[in-house]
Design a protein around this motif. Structure first.
Motif, PDB file in Angstrom:
ATOM      1  N   ILE A 216       0.933  -1.178   0.101  1.00 26.55           N
ATOM      2  CA  ILE A 216      -0.114  -0.029   0.063  1.00 26.55           C
ATOM      3  C   ILE A 216       0.922   1.327   0.024  1.00 26.55           C
ATOM      4  O   ILE A 216       1.988   1.329   0.632  1.00 26.55           O
ATOM      5  N   PRO A 217       0.444   2.128  -1.142  1.00 26.25           N
ATOM      6  CA  PRO A 217       1.531   3.395  -0.902  1.00 26.25           C
ATOM      7  C   PRO A 217       1.378   4.099   0.312  1.00 26.25           C
ATOM      8  O   PRO A 217       0.541   4.180   1.118  1.00 26.25           O
ATOM      9  N   LEU A 218       2.765   4.784   0.600  1.00 29.75           N
ATOM     10  CA  LEU A 218       2.984   5.575   1.955  1.00 29.75           C
ATOM     11  C   LEU A 218       3.257   6.733   1.640  1.00 29.75           C
ATOM     12  O   LEU A 218       4.363   6.946   0.994  1.00 29.75           O
ATOM     13  N   SER A 219       2.285   7.746   1.602  1.00 31.71           N
ATOM     14  CA  SER A 219       2.783   9.158   1.193  1.00 31.71           C
ATOM     15  C   SER A 219       3.923   9.928   2.480  1.00 31.71           C
ATOM     16  O   SER A 219       3.707   9.562   3.446  1.00 31.71           O
ATOM     17  N   ARG A 220       4.849  10.453   1.754  1.00 39.34           N
ATOM     18  CA  ARG A 220       5.961  11.140   2.493  1.00 39.34           C
ATOM     19  C   ARG A 220       5.346  11.988   3.589  1.00 39.34           C
ATOM     20  O   ARG A 220       5.964  12.403   4.706  1.00 39.34           O
ATOM     21  N   TYR A 221       4.341  12.663   3.233  1.00 36.01           N
ATOM     22  CA  TYR A 221       3.560  13.604   4.034  1.00 36.01           C
ATOM     23  C   TYR A 221       2.780  12.970   5.199  1.00 36.01           C
ATOM     24  O   TYR A 221       2.736  13.551   6.311  1.00 36.01           O
ATOM     25  N   LYS A 222       2.503  11.568   5.180  1.00 34.05           N
ATOM     26  CA  LYS A 222       1.961  11.173   6.104  1.00 34.05           C
ATOM     27  C   LYS A 222       2.930  10.031   6.954  1.00 34.05           C
ATOM     28  O   LYS A 222       2.343   9.474   7.828  1.00 34.05           O
ATOM     29  N   ALA A 223       4.056   9.884   6.397  1.00 32.88           N
ATOM     30  CA  ALA A 223       4.870   8.771   7.025  1.00 32.88           C
ATOM     31  C   ALA A 223       4.961   8.857   8.431  1.00 32.88           C
ATOM     32  O   ALA A 223       4.891   7.781   9.178  1.00 32.88           O
ATOM     33  N   GLU A 224       5.463  10.013   9.088  1.00 27.56           N
ATOM     34  CA  GLU A 224       5.750  10.036  10.506  1.00 27.56           C
ATOM     35  C   GLU A 224       4.327   9.691  11.355  1.00 27.56           C
ATOM     36  O   GLU A 224       4.417   9.180  12.233  1.00 27.56           O
ATOM     37  N   ASP A 225       3.223  10.242  10.825  1.00 26.17           N
ATOM     38  CA  ASP A 225       1.954  10.220  11.332  1.00 26.17           C
ATOM     39  C   ASP A 225       1.631   8.762  11.492  1.00 26.17           C
ATOM     40  O   ASP A 225       1.205   8.237  12.439  1.00 26.17           O
ATOM     41  N   VAL A 226       1.850   8.158  10.384  1.00 22.46           N
ATOM     42  CA  VAL A 226       1.578   6.662  10.077  1.00 22.46           C
ATOM     43  C   VAL A 226       2.429   5.940  11.139  1.00 22.46           C
ATOM     44  O   VAL A 226       2.080   5.034  11.882  1.00 22.46           O
ATOM     45  N   ARG A 227       3.582   6.195  11.261  1.00 20.29           N
ATOM     46  CA  ARG A 227       4.505   5.492  12.330  1.00 20.29           C
ATOM     47  C   ARG A 227       4.235   5.446  13.794  1.00 20.29           C
ATOM     48  O   ARG A 227       4.071   4.592  14.594  1.00 20.29           O
ATOM     49  N   ASN A 228       4.027   6.847  13.969  1.00 18.89           N
ATOM     50  CA  ASN A 228       3.390   7.173  15.421  1.00 18.89           C
ATOM     51  C   ASN A 228       2.276   6.354  15.693  1.00 18.89           C
ATOM     52  O   ASN A 228       1.940   5.826  16.957  1.00 18.89           O
ATOM     53  N   LYS A 229       1.268   6.371  14.893  1.00 19.84           N
ATOM     54  CA  LYS A 229      -0.152   5.807  15.335  1.00 19.84           C
ATOM     55  C   LYS A 229       0.267   4.341  15.287  1.00 19.84           C
ATOM     56  O   LYS A 229      -0.573   3.492  15.912  1.00 19.84           O
ATOM     57  N   TYR A 230       1.104   3.729  14.442  1.00 21.24           N
ATOM     58  CA  TYR A 230       1.306   2.224  14.386  1.00 21.24           C
ATOM     59  C   TYR A 230       1.731   2.011  15.620  1.00 21.24           C
ATOM     60  O   TYR A 230       1.528   0.679  16.460  1.00 21.24           O
ATOM     61  N   GLN A 231       2.689   2.621  16.124  1.00 20.22           N
ATOM     62  CA  GLN A 231       3.649   2.354  17.237  1.00 20.22           C
ATOM     63  C   GLN A 231       2.572   2.375  18.697  1.00 20.22           C
ATOM     64  O   GLN A 231       2.446   1.392  19.518  1.00 20.22           O
ATOM     65  N   LYS A 232       1.532   3.235  18.601  1.00 19.33           N
ATOM     66  CA  LYS A 232       0.546   3.416  19.477  1.00 19.33           C
ATOM     67  C   LYS A 232      -0.313   2.321  19.671  1.00 19.33           C
ATOM     68  O   LYS A 232      -0.722   1.722  20.566  1.00 19.33           O
ATOM     69  N   TYR A 233      -0.695   1.996  18.346  1.00 23.68           N
ATOM     70  CA  TYR A 233      -1.466   0.869  18.116  1.00 23.68           C
ATOM     71  C   TYR A 233      -0.572  -0.663  18.714  1.00 23.68           C
ATOM     72  O   TYR A 233      -1.321  -1.385  19.600  1.00 23.68           O
ATOM     73  N   LEU A 234       0.610  -0.677  18.572  1.00 29.85           N
ATOM     74  CA  LEU A 234       1.292  -1.973  19.020  1.00 29.85           C
ATOM     75  C   LEU A 234       1.226  -1.822  20.427  1.00 29.85           C
ATOM     76  O   LEU A 234       1.370  -2.956  21.031  1.00 29.85           O
ATOM     77  N   ARG A 235       1.616  -0.902  20.914  1.00 27.56           N
ATOM     78  CA  ARG A 235       1.610  -0.630  22.544  1.00 27.56           C
ATOM     79  C   ARG A 235       0.380  -1.115  22.985  1.00 27.56           C
ATOM     80  O   ARG A 235       0.279  -1.796  24.226  1.00 27.56           O
ATOM     81  N   SER A 236      -0.627  -0.743  22.536  1.00 28.63           N
ATOM     82  CA  SER A 236      -1.918  -0.799  23.065  1.00 28.63           C
ATOM     83  C   SER A 236      -2.480  -2.442  22.939  1.00 28.63           C
ATOM     84  O   SER A 236      -3.271  -3.021  23.753  1.00 28.63           O
ATOM     85  N   THR A 237      -1.632  -3.215  22.194  1.00 29.44           N
ATOM     86  CA  THR A 237      -1.991  -4.740  22.122  1.00 29.44           C
ATOM     87  C   THR A 237      -1.062  -5.382  23.023  1.00 29.44           C
ATOM     88  O   THR A 237      -1.274  -6.857  23.017  1.00 29.44           O
ATOM     89  N   LEU A 238      -0.012  -4.962  23.639  1.00 23.37           N
ATOM     90  CA  LEU A 238       0.913  -5.630  24.626  1.00 23.37           C
ATOM     91  C   LEU A 238      -0.111  -6.177  25.834  1.00 23.37           C
ATOM     92  O   LEU A 238      -0.887  -5.417  26.337  1.00 23.37           O
TER      93      LEU A 238
END
Length: 238
Positions: A216-238
């Motif tokens: 799936i394409p990842l826009s360079r303008y959204k890359a940082e926000d995507v990584r931050n949100k995904y890390q938050k998601y991973l923490r919530s599943t621990l």
């Protein structure tokens, strides 16, 4: 919207609880409302008319105790119940009412954040297992959100890809869906794609790789926000 009730017969304590609970939920979502009650009868009347998703209950109250309130709520709803008390010894008595958590008032600031994070995660998982309506040219389709891998937009149509290989075309706005599904761990990775975090395999420089190896394409303008949100998601599943 998460409907939250807090009940305590002490007005000062009630005000402090409302503030602490509201601040704790605000760290995870802005889609919540907190109503406070100084007696259980009024709370139960409101719950009967419009059920709460979460109820924080002082156990030791006059007329009707927190245990009595919980017993009534448990009869006809799936409300998450959290007991609040200064009496640690009541934890064993509370078990039969199947509380989500037992919080000691003297340790409120220590125990509340973990409880609220767990509540938000449990609420989201429950909502993910419910049906969500999508409008297609052949009528309404109701899909389980956790079954959706990603959503793509082209023109005025949305294409929904599910985990059973089915693809559904429907009307709608991806921007509108992004707002509605954000609390259920869907991330906008690109102007044309909304992805369910549970199916992300890796986050690369210019693309997201899903479990089924779809890129799936990842826009360079959204890359940082995507990584931050995904890390938050991973923490919530621990």
């Amino acid at each position: 919207m998460i409907r939250i009730a807090v009940c305590d017969d002490n007005d000062i304590t009630l005000k402090n609880l409302e503030s602490s609970i509201s601040n704790a939920f605000a760290k995870f979502t802005d889609r919540y409302t907190v109503l406070k009650f100084s007696d259980g009868i009024t709370l139960l009347h409101e719950h009967e008319n419009n059920p709460f998703d979460v109820v924080f209950l002082d156990i030791d109250m006059p007329v009707i105790s927190g245990f009595d309130i919980a017993d009534n709520i448990n009869k006809d709803s799936e409300t998450f119940i959290v007991f609040l008390t200064t009496h640690d010894e009541l934890v064993y008595s509370s078990i039969k009412f199947q509380p989500f958590r037992f919080i000691r008032k003297s340790y409120l600031q220590d125990e509340l954040p973990e409880a609220v994070e767990a509540l938000v995660n449990a609420y989201n998982k429950r909502m993910m297992s419910t049906k969500y309506k999508f409008q297609t040219k052949n009528g309404d389709v109701f899909l389980n959100l956790q079954k959706i891998i990603y959503i793509e937009i082209y023109g005025h149509w949305l294409k929904i890809y599910t985990d059973n290989g089915e693809t559904i075309e429907c009307y709608g706005s991806l921007t509108s869906l992004e707002r509605q599904l954000a609390e259920f761990d869907f991330i906008r990775t690109h102007k044309s794609y909304l992805v369910n975090c549970r199916y992300i395999y890796s986050v690369q420089t210019k693309q997201i790789i899903l479990d089924n190896k779809t890129a799936i394409p990842l826009s360079r303008y959204k890359a940082e926000d995507v990584r931050n949100k995904y890390q938050k998601y991973l923490r919530s599943t621990l």
